[in-house]
Design a protein around this motif. Sequence first.
Motif, mmCIF file in Angstrom:
data_model
loop_
_atom_site.group_PDB
_atom_site.id
_atom_site.type_symbol
_atom_site.label_atom_id
_atom_site.label_comp_id
_atom_site.label_asym_id
_atom_site.label_seq_id
_atom_site.Cartn_x
_atom_site.Cartn_y
_atom_site.Cartn_z
ATOM 1 N N GLN A 6 -22.086 39.921 11.267
ATOM 2 C CA GLN A 6 -21.460 38.598 11.226
ATOM 3 C C GLN A 6 -19.966 38.785 11.424
ATOM 4 O O GLN A 6 -19.335 39.553 10.698
ATOM 5 N N ASP A 8 -16.202 36.618 12.262
ATOM 6 C CA ASP A 8 -15.457 35.391 12.505
ATOM 7 C C ASP A 8 -13.970 35.692 12.460
ATOM 8 O O ASP A 8 -13.554 36.694 11.878
ATOM 9 N N ALA A 27 -19.082 37.748 27.650
ATOM 10 C CA ALA A 27 -20.483 37.674 27.230
ATOM 11 C C ALA A 27 -21.342 38.649 28.018
ATOM 12 O O ALA A 27 -22.213 39.333 27.451
ATOM 13 N N LYS A 39 -26.968 38.117 20.623
ATOM 14 C CA LYS A 39 -25.788 37.561 19.980
ATOM 15 C C LYS A 39 -25.875 36.048 20.046
ATOM 16 O O LYS A 39 -26.247 35.478 21.072
ATOM 17 N N ILE A 40 -25.489 35.393 18.951
ATOM 18 C CA ILE A 40 -25.296 33.951 18.923
ATOM 19 C C ILE A 40 -23.799 33.722 18.800
ATOM 20 O O ILE A 40 -23.160 34.228 17.868
ATOM 21 N N TRP A 41 -23.222 33.016 19.746
ATOM 22 C CA TRP A 41 -21.794 32.696 19.721
ATOM 23 C C TRP A 41 -21.579 31.515 18.789
ATOM 24 O O TRP A 41 -22.319 30.523 18.850
ATOM 25 N N THR A 42 -20.543 31.592 17.947
ATOM 26 C CA THR A 42 -20.256 30.524 16.999
ATOM 27 C C THR A 42 -18.847 29.985 17.225
ATOM 28 O O THR A 42 -17.948 30.728 17.632
ATOM 29 N N GLU A 43 -18.686 28.693 16.980
ATOM 30 C CA GLU A 43 -17.367 28.080 17.082
ATOM 31 C C GLU A 43 -17.296 26.902 16.125
ATOM 32 O O GLU A 43 -18.273 26.182 15.922
ATOM 33 N N GLY A 52 -19.350 35.266 15.954
ATOM 34 C CA GLY A 52 -20.711 35.458 16.409
ATOM 35 C C GLY A 52 -21.583 36.094 15.351
ATOM 36 O O GLY A 52 -21.104 36.680 14.386
ATOM 37 N N TYR A 54 -24.738 38.769 15.446
ATOM 38 C CA TYR A 54 -25.332 39.757 16.340
ATOM 39 C C TYR A 54 -26.503 40.433 15.640
ATOM 40 O O TYR A 54 -26.456 40.651 14.429
#
Length: 103
Positions: A6, A8, A27, A39-43, A52, A54
């Motif tokens: 994780q 950020d 990416a 991977k999940i991209w987070t914003e 993200g 991962y």
Amino acid sequence: MPYLLQVDFPYQGPWGDEMAAAMTGLAQSIAQEPGLIWKIWTENQAAQEAGGIYLFQDLPSAEAYLTMHTQRLKGFGVPHVNGKIFAVNDTLSRIDRAPVTQS
């Protein structure tokens, strides 16, 4: 056993579709990282944060990526990177439909 990473960090944008357009090359590079499953991209525009989630095949891959990615982000001018690595409890995660294996 898979490991979840994780990450950020403070981020000023761009967001959404503009972020996707600006970060496509990054990416594609991340997709080639050793041991990466996904991977999940987070914003979060309101909090001015991005990052993200991962999933890596093993702990050494997750640790190596976190070290490299932290240095890369600091090179981009990011002042502080939060990174945490967790072992995944595969049995319980599967009960809750987590995508814990590579498709």
